[in-house]
Design an enzyme around this catalytic site. Structure first.
Site, PDB file in Angstrom:
ATOM      1  N   LYS A  13       0.796  -1.350   0.065  1.00  0.00           N
ATOM      2  CA  LYS A  13      -0.088   0.051  -0.007  1.00  0.00           C
ATOM      3  C   LYS A  13       0.811   1.284   0.024  1.00  0.00           C
ATOM      4  O   LYS A  13       2.028   1.017   0.701  1.00  0.00           O
ATOM      5  CB  LYS A  13      -1.081  -0.061   1.318  1.00  0.00           C
ATOM      6  CG  LYS A  13      -0.162   0.277   2.542  1.00  0.00           C
ATOM      7  CD  LYS A  13      -0.221   1.776   2.757  1.00  0.00           C
ATOM      8  CE  LYS A  13       0.376   2.150   4.175  1.00  0.00           C
ATOM      9  NZ  LYS A  13       1.969   1.843   4.315  1.00  0.00           N
ATOM     10  N   ALA A 145      10.187  -0.186   3.903  1.00  0.00           N
ATOM     11  CA  ALA A 145      10.046   1.031   3.205  1.00  0.00           C
ATOM     12  C   ALA A 145       8.822   1.618   3.507  1.00  0.00           C
ATOM     13  O   ALA A 145       8.603   2.704   2.899  1.00  0.00           O
ATOM     14  CB  ALA A 145      10.428   0.766   1.809  1.00  0.00           C
ATOM     15  N   GLY A 146       7.939   1.255   4.422  1.00  0.00           N
ATOM     16  CA  GLY A 146       6.656   1.678   4.890  1.00  0.00           C
ATOM     17  C   GLY A 146       5.424   1.480   3.712  1.00  0.00           C
ATOM     18  O   GLY A 146       4.575   2.293   3.588  1.00  0.00           O
ATOM     19  N   LEU A 147       5.422   0.203   2.821  1.00  0.00           N
ATOM     20  CA  LEU A 147       4.918  -0.076   1.963  1.00  0.00           C
ATOM     21  C   LEU A 147       3.913  -1.032   2.167  1.00  0.00           C
ATOM     22  O   LEU A 147       3.300  -1.691   1.542  1.00  0.00           O
ATOM     23  CB  LEU A 147       5.629  -0.197   0.512  1.00  0.00           C
ATOM     24  CG  LEU A 147       6.611   0.957   0.044  1.00  0.00           C
ATOM     25  CD1 LEU A 147       7.261   0.412  -0.993  1.00  0.00           C
ATOM     26  CD2 LEU A 147       5.698   2.053  -0.300  1.00  0.00           C
ATOM     27  N   GLY A 148       3.838  -1.570   3.476  1.00  0.00           N
ATOM     28  CA  GLY A 148       3.022  -2.447   4.125  1.00  0.00           C
ATOM     29  C   GLY A 148       3.414  -3.999   3.705  1.00  0.00           C
ATOM     30  O   GLY A 148       2.579  -4.965   3.728  1.00  0.00           O
ATOM     31  N   SER A 149       4.785  -4.185   3.624  1.00  0.00           N
ATOM     32  CA  SER A 149       5.115  -5.592   3.401  1.00  0.00           C
ATOM     33  C   SER A 149       4.703  -6.469   4.590  1.00  0.00           C
ATOM     34  O   SER A 149       4.389  -7.748   4.297  1.00  0.00           O
ATOM     35  CB  SER A 149       6.678  -5.819   3.204  1.00  0.00           C
ATOM     36  OG  SER A 149       7.569  -5.316   4.261  1.00  0.00           O
ATOM     37  N   SER A 150       4.860  -6.068   5.769  1.00  0.00           N
ATOM     38  CA  SER A 150       4.396  -7.016   6.979  1.00  0.00           C
ATOM     39  C   SER A 150       2.863  -7.200   6.773  1.00  0.00           C
ATOM     40  O   SER A 150       2.384  -8.568   7.188  1.00  0.00           O
ATOM     41  CB  SER A 150       4.894  -6.671   8.174  1.00  0.00           C
ATOM     42  OG  SER A 150       4.271  -5.252   8.425  1.00  0.00           O
ATOM     43  N   GLU A 198      -0.535  -8.512  12.029  1.00  0.00           N
ATOM     44  CA  GLU A 198       0.194  -7.243  12.225  1.00  0.00           C
ATOM     45  C   GLU A 198       0.637  -6.766  13.472  1.00  0.00           C
ATOM     46  O   GLU A 198       1.529  -6.167  13.768  1.00  0.00           O
ATOM     47  CB  GLU A 198      -0.751  -6.266  11.430  1.00  0.00           C
ATOM     48  CG  GLU A 198      -0.496  -6.006  10.113  1.00  0.00           C
ATOM     49  CD  GLU A 198       0.694  -5.196   9.781  1.00  0.00           C
ATOM     50  OE1 GLU A 198       0.439  -3.629   9.544  1.00  0.00           O
ATOM     51  OE2 GLU A 198       1.670  -5.677   9.808  1.00  0.00           O
ATOM     52  N   ASP A 209      -3.080  -1.001   6.590  1.00  0.00           N
ATOM     53  CA  ASP A 209      -2.192  -1.700   5.620  1.00  0.00           C
ATOM     54  C   ASP A 209      -2.911  -3.009   5.413  1.00  0.00           C
ATOM     55  O   ASP A 209      -2.809  -3.237   4.264  1.00  0.00           O
ATOM     56  CB  ASP A 209      -0.939  -1.857   6.170  1.00  0.00           C
ATOM     57  CG  ASP A 209       0.008  -0.676   6.366  1.00  0.00           C
ATOM     58  OD1 ASP A 209      -0.609   0.435   6.310  1.00  0.00           O
ATOM     59  OD2 ASP A 209       1.171  -0.581   6.546  1.00  0.00           O
TER      60      ASP A 209
END
Length: 431
Positions: A13, A145-150, A198, A209
């Site tokens: 995201k 990188a703050g893109l919701g990988s977790s 999460e 996310d």
């Protein structure tokens, strides 16, 4: 239970409107990225062993099923009236303690949290009769990188384990099918359990996310003024895909420090900062109206580009940009590839560019080359699109896609997307 093997994919995201204003109870909008995490679930040659591999973070760990603390955790599992696993609002402390002791010895924090999330979900959604399986996670999302990988990983795991536990139905919709905007019990189940996953990673995540990774499209969210009231969330599942250039400056940032900086600005120049935050609020509301237009097309995309430019300027006024982010914007504007803004907390991290409809691919590549020369990494991707989906081996003639060795040995993100991405594989199924 679905026959093994199968592959689950869930998007990352980006926040497109409303960063920082969301902290003050204003609405913000996040949207799915076509970059995804993928999870291959396949039977193990050893029926007594469960193995979790995450090659991108060099994680490879196996457990004997009989050694897992099933009996110790059993008293703390609860079920609803339909005998489905009841979804707690928080992690159950007793289960956390049991798993923490069981996982004692992990030195790598990322490995620990990934295994903790996996085992927490496994032991809630499956039981001790589970057969030996291998779980392999690959990510085309930059990790951390703050893109919701977790969240994407958590959604993949929740979907797979819920399907194997018999708690959800197999998906049946294809990529081009119009999705139902009403509540879908299977997706709600995945979303809520992935939020629990999460929490294993982050403690107290917002839930945005995992919502985007589950439902796809875009989500407008707004915090309420008191912790007792649930946040307001509106899913826009049918928001169409828009071409996007994502650029990672690789500049480290501290979200807490950036939020605190806006707080200090708000305290010192309250009337000014309030005006900026209110302007961001109005901008997000306008973007929501545009994105909900059932006839969304080129004209509406152009409006979003204008709002992207305005939103970036307002974030600069709040003091959360960075020279690297401004360099991305300058290069993008110089090549006229589209509208660029920082995404997330700012202070480094990533920028997004909504690409112009008529821009030539060679122009985009020239901009990307200039980004790379500055030390940045760019991804040609898209905004919006589908949420979590599954690729079943019985739907596909090419069995090599389910090969564990091939799945582990994709050399880069492009190889993963070329082999598994929805642009090339039309057999993905969705709820």
């Amino acid at each position: 239970m679905s026959q093994l093997p199968f592959i689950v994919g869930a998007p990352g995201k980006v926040i497109i409107f409303g960063e920082h204003a969301a902290v003050y109870g204003k609405p913000a909008i996040a949207a799915a990225l076509s970059l995804r995490c993928y999870l291959l679930v396949s039977p193990s040659s050893d029926s007594n062993t469960i193995r979790l591999q995450f090659p991108d973070i060099k994680l490879d760990h196996s457990w004997n099923i009989k050694d897992l603390p099933w009996e110790e955790i059993k008293p703390y599992l609860t079920y609803d009236s339909a005998n489905k696993p009841q979804i707690p609002s928080e992690l159950v402390p007793e289960i956390v303690d049991k798993l923490s002791s069981f996982l004692n010895g992990f030195d790598n924090k990322m490995h620990y949290y990934a295994c903790f999330c996996f085992l927490y979900l496994l032991m809630n959604l499956c039981d001790s009769k589970v057969s030996g399986m291998n779980f392999i996670v690959r990510s085309t999302l930059p990790i951390g990188a703050g893109l919701g990988s977790s969240a994407s990983t958590s959604v993949c795991l929740s979907s797979a384990l819920a399907l194997m536990g018999g708690w959800i139905n197999k998906p049946s919709l294809h990529e081009n099918d119009k999705l139902d905007t009403a509540d879908i019990p299977d997706l709600e189940f995945i979303d809520k359990w992935s939020l629990i996953g999460e929490k294993c990673f982050h403690g107290n995540p917002s839930g945005i996310d995992n919502a985007v990774a589950t439902f796809g499209g875009a989500v407008m969210f707004q915090r309420t003024s008191t912790p007792e009231q649930p946040s307001i969330r509106t899913n826009m599942r049918n928001f169409p895909a828009i071409k996007l250039l994502l650029t990672n400056t690789k500049v480290p940032k501290s979200t807490a420090d950036l939020v605190a900086g806006v707080g200090r600005l708000n305290a010192e120049f309250n009337s000014i900062s309030t005006s900026i935050l209110t302007a961001i609020e109005h901008l997000s509301q306008e973007a929501y109206k545009v994105m909900m237009n059932p006839m969304f097309g080129r004209e509406e995309t152009n409006v979003l580009r204008k709002l992207v430019n305005i939103n970036h300027g307002l974030l600069v006024a709040l003091g959360v940009s960075h020279p690297a982010l401004e360099t991305v914007k300058i290069i993008g504007d110089k090549h006229r590839i589209g509208a660029t803004k920082l995404t997330g907390a700012g202070g480094g991290g990533c920028a997004i560019t909504l690409v112009n409809d008529d821009v030539e691919e060679s122009v985009i590549h020239n901009a990307i080359k200039e980004f790379e020369d500055s030390g940045y990494e760019s991804f040609e991707t898209s905004l919006g699109g589908k949420g979590v989906g599954i690729l079943f081996h019985e739907d596909l003639d090419d069995a090599t896609k389910f090969s564990e060795s091939q799945f582990c040995n994709y050399v880069d993100r492009a190889a993963i997307e070329d082999s598994l991405g929805m642009a090339n594989v039309k057999e993905w199924k969705f709820w």
